[in-house]
Design a protein around this motif. Sequence first.
Motif, PDB file in Angstrom:
ATOM      1  N   LYS A  22      18.064  30.222  57.996  1.00 55.91           N
ATOM      2  CA  LYS A  22      17.520  30.239  59.356  1.00 55.91           C
ATOM      3  C   LYS A  22      16.001  30.395  59.355  1.00 55.91           C
ATOM      4  CE  LYS A  22      21.710  31.504  61.785  1.00 55.91           C
ATOM      5  NZ  LYS A  22      22.304  32.285  62.898  1.00 55.91           N
ATOM      6  N   ALA A  23      15.483  31.075  58.350  1.00 59.15           N
ATOM      7  CA  ALA A  23      14.023  31.187  58.215  1.00 59.15           C
ATOM      8  C   ALA A  23      13.422  29.806  57.966  1.00 59.15           C
ATOM      9  CB  ALA A  23      13.671  32.135  57.066  1.00 59.15           C
ATOM     10  N   GLU A  24      14.088  29.023  57.138  1.00 60.80           N
ATOM     11  CA  GLU A  24      13.592  27.663  56.861  1.00 60.80           C
ATOM     12  C   GLU A  24      13.664  26.784  58.109  1.00 60.80           C
ATOM     13  OE1 GLU A  24      15.938  26.766  53.308  1.00 60.80           O
ATOM     14  OE2 GLU A  24      14.074  26.850  52.141  1.00 60.80           O
ATOM     15  N   GLN A  25      14.741  26.929  58.871  1.00 60.94           N
ATOM     16  CA  GLN A  25      14.865  26.146  60.113  1.00 60.94           C
ATOM     17  C   GLN A  25      13.764  26.534  61.107  1.00 60.94           C
ATOM     18  OE1 GLN A  25      18.894  27.087  61.325  1.00 60.94           O
ATOM     19  NE2 GLN A  25      19.720  26.279  59.408  1.00 60.94           N
ATOM     20  N   HIS A  26      13.494  27.824  61.194  1.00 61.87           N
ATOM     21  CA  HIS A  26      12.460  28.315  62.111  1.00 61.87           C
ATOM     22  C   HIS A  26      11.090  27.779  61.690  1.00 61.87           C
ATOM     23  CE1 HIS A  26      10.412  31.087  64.807  1.00 61.87           C
ATOM     24  NE2 HIS A  26       9.718  31.584  63.802  1.00 61.87           N
ATOM     25  N   ALA A  27      10.821  27.844  60.395  1.00 66.33           N
ATOM     26  CA  ALA A  27       9.528  27.357  59.878  1.00 66.33           C
ATOM     27  C   ALA A  27       9.372  25.860  60.146  1.00 66.33           C
ATOM     28  CB  ALA A  27       9.412  27.664  58.386  1.00 66.33           C
ATOM     29  N   ALA A  28      10.450  25.101  59.942  1.00 71.58           N
ATOM     30  CA  ALA A  28      10.387  23.656  60.174  1.00 71.58           C
ATOM     31  C   ALA A  28      10.120  23.371  61.654  1.00 71.58           C
ATOM     32  CB  ALA A  28      11.683  22.990  59.720  1.00 71.58           C
ATOM     33  N   ALA A  29      10.819  24.109  62.530  1.00 74.53           N
ATOM     34  CA  ALA A  29      10.651  23.884  63.976  1.00 74.53           C
ATOM     35  C   ALA A  29       9.245  24.235  64.434  1.00 74.53           C
ATOM     36  CB  ALA A  29      11.684  24.704  64.747  1.00 74.53           C
ATOM     37  N   LYS A  30       8.678  25.273  63.840  1.00 73.68           N
ATOM     38  CA  LYS A  30       7.348  25.735  64.239  1.00 73.68           C
ATOM     39  C   LYS A  30       6.251  25.103  63.374  1.00 73.68           C
ATOM     40  CE  LYS A  30       8.375  28.989  67.379  1.00 73.68           C
ATOM     41  NZ  LYS A  30       7.792  29.029  68.731  1.00 73.68           N
ATOM     42  N   LYS A  31       6.686  24.272  62.427  1.00 71.06           N
ATOM     43  CA  LYS A  31       5.749  23.558  61.542  1.00 71.06           C
ATOM     44  C   LYS A  31       4.835  24.491  60.756  1.00 71.06           C
ATOM     45  CE  LYS A  31       5.589  19.414  64.545  1.00 71.06           C
ATOM     46  NZ  LYS A  31       7.032  19.296  64.460  1.00 71.06           N
ATOM     47  N   PHE A  32       5.436  25.491  60.118  1.00 69.74           N
ATOM     48  CA  PHE A  32       4.664  26.291  59.155  1.00 69.74           C
ATOM     49  C   PHE A  32       5.460  26.377  57.863  1.00 69.74           C
ATOM     50  CE2 PHE A  32       7.063  29.733  61.323  1.00 69.74           C
ATOM     51  CZ  PHE A  32       7.509  30.496  60.254  1.00 69.74           C
ATOM     52  N   ASP A  33       4.797  26.733  56.797  1.00 67.21           N
ATOM     53  CA  ASP A  33       5.424  26.818  55.476  1.00 67.21           C
ATOM     54  C   ASP A  33       6.282  28.097  55.403  1.00 67.21           C
ATOM     55  OD1 ASP A  33       6.071  27.096  52.803  1.00 67.21           O
ATOM     56  OD2 ASP A  33       4.074  26.509  52.079  1.00 67.21           O
ATOM     57  N   ALA A  34       7.572  27.942  55.160  1.00 65.69           N
ATOM     58  CA  ALA A  34       8.492  29.100  55.141  1.00 65.69           C
ATOM     59  C   ALA A  34       8.050  30.147  54.112  1.00 65.69           C
ATOM     60  CB  ALA A  34       9.916  28.644  54.851  1.00 65.69           C
ATOM     61  N   ASP A  35       7.320  29.718  53.096  1.00 61.52           N
ATOM     62  CA  ASP A  35       6.894  30.676  52.073  1.00 61.52           C
ATOM     63  C   ASP A  35       5.912  31.723  52.622  1.00 61.52           C
ATOM     64  OD1 ASP A  35       8.557  29.464  50.277  1.00 61.52           O
ATOM     65  OD2 ASP A  35       6.985  28.274  49.321  1.00 61.52           O
ATOM     66  N   VAL A  36       5.297  31.413  53.766  1.00 64.63           N
ATOM     67  CA  VAL A  36       4.420  32.391  54.416  1.00 64.63           C
ATOM     68  C   VAL A  36       5.199  33.674  54.713  1.00 64.63           C
ATOM     69  CG1 VAL A  36       3.151  32.891  56.548  1.00 64.63           C
ATOM     70  CG2 VAL A  36       2.875  30.665  55.428  1.00 64.63           C
ATOM     71  N   LEU A  37       6.472  33.515  55.059  1.00 63.58           N
ATOM     72  CA  LEU A  37       7.307  34.675  55.389  1.00 63.58           C
ATOM     73  C   LEU A  37       7.545  35.565  54.172  1.00 63.58           C
ATOM     74  CD1 LEU A  37       9.953  32.800  57.565  1.00 63.58           C
ATOM     75  CD2 LEU A  37       8.200  34.394  58.410  1.00 63.58           C
ATOM     76  N   MET A  38       7.441  34.985  52.992  1.00 67.05           N
ATOM     77  CA  MET A  38       7.760  35.730  51.771  1.00 67.05           C
ATOM     78  C   MET A  38       6.790  36.876  51.502  1.00 67.05           C
ATOM     79  SD  MET A  38      10.566  34.290  50.723  1.00 67.05           S
ATOM     80  CE  MET A  38      10.917  34.184  52.484  1.00 67.05           C
TER      81      MET A  38
END
Lengths: 172, 172
Positions: A22-38
Motif C-alpha cells: 500500500k505504501a508503493e501504491q500511495h507513492a505511485a498515486a502521489k508520484k513520489f519515490d516510495a523509498d523516501v518513506l524508508m
Amino acid sequence: MYYQLISQCAQALKNLEICLDKAEQHAAAKKFDADVLMTSRLAPDMKDFIYQVQSACDYVKAAAAWLSGQTPPKHEDNEQTIDEVRARIRKTVAFAESVKEAQYAEASERKVSLSWAPRGKTIGGEDYLLQITIPNVYFHIVMAYALLRHNGVDIGKMDFLGPINWIDAGPD
Amino acid sequence: MYYQLISQCAQALKNLEICLDKAEQHAAAKKFDADVLMTSRLAPDMKDFIYQVQSACDYVKAAAAWLSGQTPPKHEDNEQTIDEVRARIRKTVAFAESVKEAQYAEASERKVSLSWAPRGKTIGGEDYLLQITIPNVYFHIVMAYALLRHNGVDIGKMDFLGPINWIDAGPD
C-alpha cells in the motif's frame, strides 16, 4: 505456546508486507519515490522506518533461534530500498518458519543472553518471550505502521492484524 | 500461559503510566497544558490519544474476563484529562489483576464473540489471545507511545518495556 506465539510474531511481519504494497501504491498515486518513506521518522532523535523493520525482524529471528537451541543466522543491516526491506522480512519469516514446534520443547528451561542486559544478568526462556520478544516485535512493527500511516498511506488495523482464524459460531 | 500473557499485557498498560508522568513533566517544562496531548493524532483520520488508551484497556479487560468465564465490567469512554486516562488504566489493571491463574483453566476451550467478527463467526480462546488480544493491546499502547514521542515527550524503549525479570548469569 512458544511455537504459536513466535509464529504469530512472524505473521505480524508478513502482514507488514501488505502495508509495504500500500505504501508503493500511495507513492505511485502521489508520484513520489516510495523509498523516501524508508527513512521517515516520527521524531528527529528516533530511528527511521528501515531500522524499525530490521529490529522487528531481529527480535523474531532471535527468539526462533535461541528458544530452539540455535544460534541466529546473521542478517546484515544494509537495506536501503523498499524491495530490500521486503527481502529482509522474507528471510526472517523463512527462518522462523523453518523451526518446528518440537524444537521449542526445552524453551522454558533455556536462558538467553542479551547484549544490552545488565552486567552479569541473563533471562529465562519464558520471560524472554513475554517481556522481550513479544513487546519488542510489536513495538517496532507498530512503529513502522505508524510511520506509514502518518505519511498518508491508506492502511488500517485489519492490515496490521492479518488473517484471523474465525470459526462458525453454530446455533444460538 | 494465559495468565502470564494477560498479566504482561496489564503490565504494558502500567508502563504507560510512566509515559504519562513524563508527558506531564514535558508539558510543565514547555508551559503547555498536558491535556492537549490527549487529543493528539498521527493523522487526521486516525483516532486520538485517549481512544488509543481506552482501546488498549478494553482489549486487556475483555481478555481477562472472557477467558476466565466472566462478563467484562463496563467502563464508559468518557475520559478527557490525563488524570482520567490514568484512572482508566488503573481500573483496568485492577480488574485484570483480580483474575487468578486458576480462573484461566478452561481458557483454551472457550469461544469468544466479537462485535466486529464476520456474521455467524466466533473465535477459539487461544486464537483470541494470540491473534486479537496481544496484537491489539500492543497496537494501541505503541500508538499512544508514538503520539507522545512524536510530540517531544522524553520517553524511551525501556519505559515501554518496564520491569524485566533478569536473573544472575552465574559462572561462565
